[in-house]
Design an enzyme around this catalytic site. Structure first.
Site, short mmCIF file in Angstrom:
data_model
loop_
_atom_site.label_atom_id
_atom_site.label_comp_id
_atom_site.label_asym_id
_atom_site.label_seq_id
_atom_site.Cartn_x
_atom_site.Cartn_y
_atom_site.Cartn_z
N ARG A 51 1.03 -1.23 0.01
CA ARG A 51 -0.01 0.05 -0.14
C ARG A 51 0.80 1.43 -0.05
NH1 ARG A 51 -4.24 -0.99 4.72
NH2 ARG A 51 -2.01 -1.45 5.46
N LYS A 70 1.10 -19.08 6.83
CA LYS A 70 0.31 -19.27 7.88
C LYS A 70 0.04 -18.29 8.73
CE LYS A 70 2.01 -20.37 12.08
NZ LYS A 70 2.76 -19.67 12.91
N HIS A 85 7.08 -23.32 7.51
CA HIS A 85 8.54 -23.12 7.25
C HIS A 85 9.30 -24.33 7.92
CE1 HIS A 85 8.74 -21.19 11.25
NE2 HIS A 85 10.01 -21.47 11.41
N LYS A 89 13.21 -26.47 6.81
CA LYS A 89 14.34 -26.66 7.81
C LYS A 89 15.00 -28.24 7.02
CE LYS A 89 12.53 -24.84 11.67
NZ LYS A 89 13.32 -23.31 12.37
N GLU A 92 11.17 -22.94 22.92
CA GLU A 92 11.81 -21.46 22.73
C GLU A 92 12.02 -21.09 23.95
OE1 GLU A 92 10.03 -19.64 18.95
OE2 GLU A 92 8.47 -20.55 19.97
N ASP A 98 -0.79 -21.76 16.95
CA ASP A 98 0.55 -21.07 16.43
C ASP A 98 1.60 -22.14 15.95
OD1 ASP A 98 2.55 -18.77 15.72
OD2 ASP A 98 3.35 -19.34 17.55
N HIS A 142 3.29 -26.77 12.66
CA HIS A 142 4.64 -27.28 12.71
C HIS A 142 4.69 -28.56 13.40
CE1 HIS A 142 5.26 -23.29 11.22
NE2 HIS A 142 5.61 -22.50 12.67
N LYS A 195 6.91 -21.22 24.93
CA LYS A 195 7.81 -20.15 24.75
C LYS A 195 8.24 -19.80 26.30
CE LYS A 195 5.75 -17.70 20.76
NZ LYS A 195 6.91 -17.91 19.78
C1 BG6 Z 1 6.27 -19.28 13.95
C2 BG6 Z 1 5.78 -19.01 15.06
O1 BG6 Z 1 5.49 -19.67 13.03
O2 BG6 Z 1 7.52 -20.29 14.14
C3 BG6 Z 1 6.28 -18.58 16.05
O3 BG6 Z 1 4.57 -18.17 14.71
C4 BG6 Z 1 7.47 -19.30 16.40
O4 BG6 Z 1 5.69 -18.23 17.16
C5 BG6 Z 1 8.14 -19.76 15.27
O5 BG6 Z 1 8.44 -18.68 17.40
C6 BG6 Z 1 9.27 -20.76 15.57
O6 BG6 Z 1 10.19 -20.95 14.52
P1 BG6 Z 1 11.77 -21.52 14.58
O7 BG6 Z 1 12.18 -21.89 12.98
O8 BG6 Z 1 12.47 -20.26 15.12
O9 BG6 Z 1 11.64 -22.61 15.29
#
Ligand code: BG6
Length: 484
Positions: free
Chosen positions: A51, A148, A178, A182, A216, A235, A240, A331
């Site tokens: 935008r 996502k 993603h 990896k 994390e 999330d 994942h 987290k």
């Molecule tokens: C994301 C989540 O998809 O993946 C995040 O929204 C998370 O909350 C992240 O921290 C973790 O990804 P990675 O590659 O750091 O393990």
């Protein structure tokens, strides 16, 4: 041994949401690194669309800053950076209006692969798809990439699938998770299906249980707004963790091809039993010293969103009946450490007597940060004094085994974006897969909502709430320590 890089065919890539966080942190740096590696060369056009009213020159400047900040060591290669920036163009666009669309269509070239990266809120997916179609950009060579969250429950995911399907075939839709990009996650398949060693033991007859941990150490940081509406279940678990579970549990596909792999993953998701409320624990981190707690970070003193989930899942099929899968993610945990541990059963009979203790083999696939595999084997404790047994790791850190250069894995986005250009959907989620994952996740979330099950507090820097430990203890098992 330098890795072989095969340049991709010429393409035009449009990034919608080109000034956003994901584009700046991930997409553009990933493209830049592929450019430096020689995979993107020749006649390529990268068109930012957003935008903000700016011209191509200002956009290039913005991208220069982003890559300098997020592009890693390669960003120091000034000449490469300038050459990369020369590929960039920019269009000011209004996803819901008319501004910019004719301009964008005018920049597209006929004899090129066209990719459109929807790095925008899912509520705009439909508008973008419709306008791409209307302006003649949705042809057979086009593909779209969507991020996502793909919905927030089964209903919304279905709606998104329906909206996209109006203008694009499933074969043109690349839903990114993603984690699938990896390197070590792909290695799961190589380890399982490239070796004869493990597969014969890969079933409930030999595997006691499987633990998947994605821990994390960071909190929600500046993403509180998004995260508080989502929580760890939406999330991390629905996408994942589910993908990891699928890759570890699926049957060998006949070929490493998109639908062969995705069919097998789908079967796993569909074979998952519903999770009983007793088998799931949700948690929320509290403040610790100067570290603010979850509620402070999201600015809501009464938030009941979970920043931690642990659960026990069962897959009802011949291979896995009776073998529990324990999943845990959160987290602000003790460390950043993600791994999958396949815990094998004890030997059927110990010839060494009681005092030798009980031992089992554990295969650990370490996803991050120190990627590698470790196989715990039982040996005799050295020295005199009888037959005492100890467990030692046969440890292979990829950095050691392959050399630091080879083990300098590309970021997941590099691999995935190149797969989009190559037209390879193997590492992308199919629509039915995403829907099946929601169908399994939804009842868990609904149960929390209907029974107002608040998350249990846990200290920052811990392993999560005690109830998560109990989830395993009551089965006579233990979580592995969270350590890198
Ligand atoms: C994301 C989540 O998809 O993946 C995040 O929204 C998370 O909350 C992240 O921290 C973790 O990804 P990675 O590659 O750091 O393990």
């Amino acid at each position: 041994m330098a890795s072989r890089v095969i340049p991709v065919d010429p393409f035009d890539l449009v990034i919608f949401g080109a000034t956003g966080d994901l584009a700046r942190r991930k997409i553009l740096p990933a493209l830049f690194r592929r450019f430096v590696a020689g995979q993107i060369e020749g006649d390529v056009r990268l068109i930012g669309a957003a935008r903000s009213d700016m011209d191509a020159k200002a956009y290039r400047e913005m991208v220069r800053e982003a890559i300098t900040e997020f592009g890693g060591d390669e960003a120091r290669r000034k000449k490469d950076l300038s050459a990369f920036l020369a590929l960039l163009d920019y269009v000011t666009i209004n996803a819901r209006g008319t501004t910019g669309w004719a301009d964008l269509a005018g920049k597209m070239r006929d004899d090129r692969i066209r990719a459109f990266y929807f790095s925008v809120a899912p509520s705009l997916f439909g508008d973008l798809a419709k306008r791409l179609h209307k302006h003649g950009m949705a042809d057979d060579d086009s593909r779209i990439v969507v991020e996502k969250p793909f919905g927030r429950d089964l209903g919304t995911a279905r709606d998104l699938n329906r909206v996209l399907a109006r203008h694009f075939d499933e074969g043109q839709i690349y839903r990114i998770d993603h984690y699938l990009g990896k390197e070590t996650v792909q290695n799961l398949m190589a380890i399982r299906f490239g070796n004869v060693l493990f597969e014969p033991l890969w079933n409930s007859q030999y595997v006691d249980h499987i633990q998947i941990t994605v821990a994390e150490s960071v909190g929600v940081g500046g993403r509180g707004d998004y995260y508080d509406k989502s929580g760890a279940m939406r999330d991390m678990v629905q996408n994942h963790m589910m993908q990891l579970l699928c890759l570890i549990a699926m049957e060998p596909p006949a070929k490493f091809e998109p639908d062969a792999v995705r069919d097998e993953k789908l079967k796993v998701i569909r074979a998952l039993d519903p999770v009983l409320p007793d088998n799931v624990v949700r948690g929320q981190y509290e403040s610790e010293g100067k570290q603010p707690g979850y509620r402070t970070q999201v600015g809501d003193d009464e938030s009941t969103t979970e920043s931690f989930v642990a659960l026990k899942a069962h897959i009802s099929n011949w291979r896995w009946a009776g073998t529990p899968f324990y999943l845990r993610t959160g987290k602000r945990l003790r460390d950043r450490a993600s791994e999958i541990a396949v815990v094998f059963k004890d030997a059927p009979h110990s010839i060494f007597g009681e005092e030798a203790g009980r031992h089992c083999n554990i295969l650990t696939i370490k996803l991050q940060p120190n990627e590698g595999i470790e196989l715990g084997v039982t040996i005799k404790e050295p020295g005199p004094g009888g037959m005492r047994l100890i467990d030692v790791p046969l440890d292979m850190t990829f950095a050691e085994a392959l050399g630091p250069e080879e083990a300098d894995f590309p970021d997941a986005y590099e691999r995935l974006i190149m797969d989009v250009i190559r037209g390879n959907q193997t590492l992308f989620m199919r629509g039915d897969e995403v829907e099946a994952a929601w169908a399994w996740t939804d009842p868990i979330i609904t149960d929390w909502e209907e029974h107002a099950r608040a998350p249990l507090p846990y200290s920052s820097g811990s392993s999560g709430p005690d109830d998560a430990l109990m989830l395993m203890h009551r089965d006579g098992r233990r979580w592995r320590e969270i350590r890198p």
